[in-house]
Design a protein around this motif. Structure first.
Motif, mmCIF file in Angstrom:
data_model
loop_
_atom_site.group_PDB
_atom_site.id
_atom_site.type_symbol
_atom_site.label_atom_id
_atom_site.label_comp_id
_atom_site.label_asym_id
_atom_site.label_seq_id
_atom_site.Cartn_x
_atom_site.Cartn_y
_atom_site.Cartn_z
ATOM 1 N N ALA A 169 -2.565 -67.169 -98.803
ATOM 2 C CA ALA A 169 -1.402 -67.156 -99.684
ATOM 3 C C ALA A 169 -0.338 -68.072 -99.096
ATOM 4 N N ASP A 170 0.442 -68.688 -99.966
ATOM 5 C CA ASP A 170 1.481 -69.589 -99.487
ATOM 6 C C ASP A 170 2.450 -68.895 -98.534
ATOM 7 N N SER A 171 2.670 -67.615 -98.777
ATOM 8 C CA SER A 171 3.650 -66.876 -97.984
ATOM 9 C C SER A 171 3.223 -66.661 -96.538
ATOM 10 N N VAL A 172 1.937 -66.827 -96.248
ATOM 11 C CA VAL A 172 1.455 -66.587 -94.886
ATOM 12 C C VAL A 172 0.884 -67.834 -94.227
ATOM 13 N N LYS A 173 0.786 -68.925 -94.963
ATOM 14 C CA LYS A 173 0.219 -70.156 -94.405
ATOM 15 C C LYS A 173 1.001 -70.603 -93.176
ATOM 16 N N GLY A 174 0.265 -70.978 -92.144
ATOM 17 C CA GLY A 174 0.887 -71.409 -90.908
ATOM 18 C C GLY A 174 1.248 -70.278 -89.976
ATOM 19 N N ARG A 175 1.163 -69.035 -90.439
ATOM 20 C CA ARG A 175 1.491 -67.879 -89.600
ATOM 21 C C ARG A 175 0.286 -66.970 -89.391
ATOM 22 N N PHE A 176 -0.555 -66.848 -90.402
ATOM 23 C CA PHE A 176 -1.721 -65.959 -90.346
ATOM 24 C C PHE A 176 -2.989 -66.795 -90.207
ATOM 25 N N THR A 177 -3.959 -66.258 -89.481
ATOM 26 C CA THR A 177 -5.261 -66.899 -89.340
ATOM 27 C C THR A 177 -6.348 -65.861 -89.537
ATOM 28 N N VAL A 178 -7.253 -66.145 -90.455
ATOM 29 C CA VAL A 178 -8.383 -65.255 -90.700
ATOM 30 C C VAL A 178 -9.621 -65.836 -90.016
ATOM 31 N N SER A 179 -10.410 -64.957 -89.429
ATOM 32 C CA SER A 179 -11.643 -65.385 -88.766
ATOM 33 C C SER A 179 -12.659 -64.264 -88.857
ATOM 34 N N ARG A 180 -13.887 -64.587 -88.508
ATOM 35 C CA ARG A 180 -14.935 -63.582 -88.574
ATOM 36 C C ARG A 180 -15.877 -63.752 -87.389
ATOM 37 N N ASP A 181 -16.471 -62.652 -86.975
ATOM 38 C CA ASP A 181 -17.499 -62.649 -85.949
ATOM 39 C C ASP A 181 -18.702 -61.934 -86.548
ATOM 40 N N ASN A 182 -19.655 -62.696 -87.006
ATOM 41 C CA ASN A 182 -20.801 -62.102 -87.687
ATOM 42 C C ASN A 182 -21.655 -61.260 -86.739
ATOM 43 N N ALA A 183 -21.655 -61.597 -85.465
ATOM 44 C CA ALA A 183 -22.427 -60.804 -84.503
ATOM 45 C C ALA A 183 -21.849 -59.406 -84.343
ATOM 46 N N LYS A 184 -20.552 -59.268 -84.600
ATOM 47 C CA LYS A 184 -19.888 -57.970 -84.467
ATOM 48 C C LYS A 184 -19.586 -57.347 -85.817
ATOM 49 N N ASN A 185 -20.004 -57.989 -86.897
ATOM 50 C CA ASN A 185 -19.713 -57.465 -88.242
ATOM 51 C C ASN A 185 -18.226 -57.187 -88.423
ATOM 52 N N THR A 186 -17.410 -58.118 -87.980
ATOM 53 C CA THR A 186 -15.975 -57.885 -87.974
ATOM 54 C C THR A 186 -15.228 -59.122 -88.485
ATOM 55 N N VAL A 187 -14.186 -58.854 -89.257
ATOM 56 C CA VAL A 187 -13.274 -59.901 -89.696
ATOM 57 C C VAL A 187 -11.900 -59.585 -89.118
ATOM 58 N N TYR A 188 -11.175 -60.636 -88.769
ATOM 59 C CA TYR A 188 -9.882 -60.485 -88.117
ATOM 60 C C TYR A 188 -8.789 -61.163 -88.932
ATOM 61 N N LEU A 189 -7.582 -60.670 -88.745
ATOM 62 C CA LEU A 189 -6.413 -61.337 -89.292
ATOM 63 C C LEU A 189 -5.370 -61.406 -88.177
ATOM 64 N N GLN A 190 -5.212 -62.587 -87.625
ATOM 65 C CA GLN A 190 -4.186 -62.805 -86.615
ATOM 66 C C GLN A 190 -2.887 -63.130 -87.325
ATOM 67 N N MET A 191 -1.858 -62.348 -87.061
ATOM 68 C CA MET A 191 -0.580 -62.506 -87.738
ATOM 69 C C MET A 191 0.484 -62.831 -86.701
ATOM 70 N N ASN A 192 1.055 -64.001 -86.807
ATOM 71 C CA ASN A 192 2.092 -64.458 -85.885
ATOM 72 C C ASN A 192 3.409 -64.641 -86.621
ATOM 73 N N ASN A 193 4.482 -64.680 -85.860
ATOM 74 C CA ASN A 193 5.814 -64.884 -86.435
ATOM 75 C C ASN A 193 6.039 -63.951 -87.628
ATOM 76 N N LEU A 194 5.781 -62.686 -87.404
ATOM 77 C CA LEU A 194 5.893 -61.722 -88.487
ATOM 78 C C LEU A 194 7.328 -61.567 -88.963
ATOM 79 N N LYS A 195 7.445 -61.304 -90.248
ATOM 80 C CA LYS A 195 8.747 -61.157 -90.891
ATOM 81 C C LYS A 195 8.825 -59.771 -91.522
ATOM 82 N N PRO A 196 10.031 -59.255 -91.727
ATOM 83 C CA PRO A 196 10.149 -57.939 -92.373
ATOM 84 C C PRO A 196 9.429 -57.876 -93.728
ATOM 85 N N GLU A 197 9.382 -58.984 -94.433
ATOM 86 C CA GLU A 197 8.707 -58.990 -95.736
ATOM 87 C C GLU A 197 7.185 -58.926 -95.624
ATOM 88 N N ASP A 198 6.662 -58.984 -94.415
ATOM 89 C CA ASP A 198 5.225 -58.781 -94.211
ATOM 90 C C ASP A 198 4.866 -57.294 -94.129
#
Length: 123
Positions: free
Chosen positions: A60-89
């Protein structure tokens, strides 16, 4: 059938970071597209980020440059790294899964949903 369990939410100050995880049960995890959605009090659920089976991503435009999504198929896990968080998050964050697809930003395409994890960002 796929079961999704989110973790990693919490309370953080503005400017801080959190990493959400979503662990999936079931087989063929690598073939699933995964999305992160969020819902703030009194608002509709909205798309935040997604990663498809071929590791294409969308944000989403509101999170571009701050959030990063990734996955580890060996662990059956998806991640959301959230940086520079704002109250509106501040919201409950949900992960979702669907077999295949390249459409990530519509909640209508997803078949499986987790229970959600609360993220609160204080100012």
């Amino acid at each position: 059938q796929v079961q999704l369990v989110e973790s990693g939410g919490g309370l953080v100050q503005a400017g801080g970071s959190l990493r959400l995880s979503c662990a999936a049960s079931g087989r063929s995890f690598s073939l699933y597209s995964l999305g992160w959605f969020r819902q703030a009090p009194g608002k509709e659920r909205e798309f935040a980020a997604g990663i498809n089976w071929s590791v294409g991503v969308d944000y989403a435009d509101s999170v571009k440059g701050r959030f990063t999504v990734s996955r580890d198929n060996a662990k059956n896990t998806v991640y959301l790294q959230m940086n520079n968080l704002k109250p509106e998050d501040t919201a409950v964050y949900y992960c979702a899964a669907v077999l295949g697809t390249s459409t990530l930003n519509s909640d209508r395409v997803y078949d499986y949903w987790g229970q959600g994890t609360q993220v609160t960002v204080s100012s």
